[in-house]
Scaffold this motif. Sequence first.
Motif, PDB file in Angstrom:
ATOM      1  N   ALA A   1      38.016  41.628  43.940  1.00 44.06           N
ATOM      2  CA  ALA A   1      38.626  41.553  42.604  1.00 44.06           C
ATOM      3  C   ALA A   1      40.068  42.061  42.631  1.00 44.06           C
ATOM      4  N   ARG A   2      40.318  43.146  43.368  1.00 42.34           N
ATOM      5  CA  ARG A   2      41.680  43.686  43.439  1.00 42.34           C
ATOM      6  C   ARG A   2      42.626  42.715  44.141  1.00 42.34           C
ATOM      7  N   ILE A   3      42.150  42.078  45.206  1.00 40.16           N
ATOM      8  CA  ILE A   3      42.982  41.112  45.928  1.00 40.16           C
ATOM      9  C   ILE A   3      43.306  39.917  45.038  1.00 40.16           C
ATOM     10  N   LEU A   4      42.289  39.398  44.342  1.00 41.88           N
ATOM     11  CA  LEU A   4      42.509  38.243  43.468  1.00 41.88           C
ATOM     12  C   LEU A   4      43.461  38.596  42.330  1.00 41.88           C
ATOM     13  N   THR A   5      43.307  39.776  41.765  1.00 40.08           N
ATOM     14  CA  THR A   5      44.205  40.197  40.685  1.00 40.08           C
ATOM     15  C   THR A   5      45.631  40.306  41.190  1.00 40.08           C
ATOM     16  N   ALA A   6      45.810  40.859  42.385  1.00 44.03           N
ATOM     17  CA  ALA A   6      47.150  40.972  42.968  1.00 44.03           C
ATOM     18  C   ALA A   6      47.762  39.604  43.244  1.00 44.03           C
ATOM     19  N   CYS A   7      46.905  38.601  43.433  1.00 48.38           N
ATOM     20  CA  CYS A   7      47.384  37.241  43.703  1.00 48.38           C
ATOM     21  C   CYS A   7      47.577  36.430  42.428  1.00 48.38           C
ATOM     22  N   GLY A   8      47.299  37.037  41.277  1.00 47.96           N
ATOM     23  CA  GLY A   8      47.458  36.329  40.012  1.00 47.96           C
ATOM     24  C   GLY A   8      46.306  35.408  39.682  1.00 47.96           C
ATOM     25  N   ALA A   9      45.150  35.613  40.313  1.00 49.72           N
ATOM     26  CA  ALA A   9      43.966  34.793  40.042  1.00 49.72           C
ATOM     27  C   ALA A   9      43.044  35.529  39.081  1.00 49.72           C
ATOM     28  N   PHE A  10      42.112  34.772  38.510  1.00 45.04           N
ATOM     29  CA  PHE A  10      41.126  35.366  37.611  1.00 45.04           C
ATOM     30  C   PHE A  10      39.929  35.811  38.453  1.00 45.04           C
ATOM     31  N   PRO A  11      39.748  37.112  38.643  1.00 45.08           N
ATOM     32  CA  PRO A  11      38.800  37.601  39.655  1.00 45.08           C
ATOM     33  C   PRO A  11      37.344  37.285  39.373  1.00 45.08           C
ATOM     34  N   ARG A  12      36.894  37.523  38.129  1.00 46.67           N
ATOM     35  CA  ARG A  12      35.459  37.363  37.842  1.00 46.67           C
ATOM     36  C   ARG A  12      35.019  35.910  38.007  1.00 46.67           C
ATOM     37  N   ALA A  13      35.774  34.996  37.421  1.00 46.16           N
ATOM     38  CA  ALA A  13      35.415  33.579  37.521  1.00 46.16           C
ATOM     39  C   ALA A  13      35.468  33.099  38.968  1.00 46.16           C
ATOM     40  N   THR A  14      36.486  33.527  39.691  1.00 49.04           N
ATOM     41  CA  THR A  14      36.654  33.073  41.076  1.00 49.04           C
ATOM     42  C   THR A  14      35.523  33.570  41.962  1.00 49.04           C
ATOM     43  N   ILE A  15      35.155  34.838  41.815  1.00 50.29           N
ATOM     44  CA  ILE A  15      34.079  35.400  42.637  1.00 50.29           C
ATOM     45  C   ILE A  15      32.747  34.746  42.319  1.00 50.29           C
ATOM     46  N   VAL A  16      32.463  34.555  41.034  1.00 52.43           N
ATOM     47  CA  VAL A  16      31.192  33.923  40.640  1.00 52.43           C
ATOM     48  C   VAL A  16      31.096  32.518  41.213  1.00 52.43           C
TER      49      VAL A  16
END
Length: 205
Positions: free
Chosen positions: A112-127
């Motif tokens: 989640a921290r990596i995705l947030t740092a990349c400007g992505a939506f972490p919860r949706a992307t991980i799911v």
Amino acid sequence: MAESSDLLAGVLRRIALSSRFAYKRDVLCVFFLFSYNRALAICLRLAGSIERLAMHQSTSTHANESVARTLAHAVEVSGKPRHQIARDVGMHRETLLRVLRGERPIGLDEAARILTACGAFPRATIVLALAGQEDLACEWMRSEMGEFLEEFFSALPAHLERTLGRRVEDVRPRWANGTSQLVARMLAKHIDDFVGRDIGMSLGR
């Protein structure tokens, strides 16, 4: 008469000894049979546990690799150098590289921290990645669809609990696919209605 009595007593002693020996032999047989069955049961149980563990490890490895590929894509399209992302995440650059290569287990908080740092939506992307939709995870991670799913996944459980109440216990897993199709059709109709209103307002001007 005395000789007959002695002979009879000897025969009885031999019978008694034979009986005791047979009893001990039967007890030993039962003991070893029980021990064998017990050992066999334990072996079978261990074999089942090992098989389940192997399946779990295989599934965990597959999920880890999928998340790693998704994170690597997020880093690649972020437009940021990796050392900056590592610094933003609070991770050593070499550790980040190992994560992106799938060489170490990835915690959900790390992902989640990596995705947030990349400007992505972490919860949706991980799911999406964990659900086997890796391509959609990569495609939607920075889009409005990704933002929609981020809010949808966050809001849905509370709305289900509030609307269904005790009827939550009556929900059947087999309804999930049909319900997802229903939600998609409702969303498509909402978009069509929204677009239709915009066109009507434009023509009326």
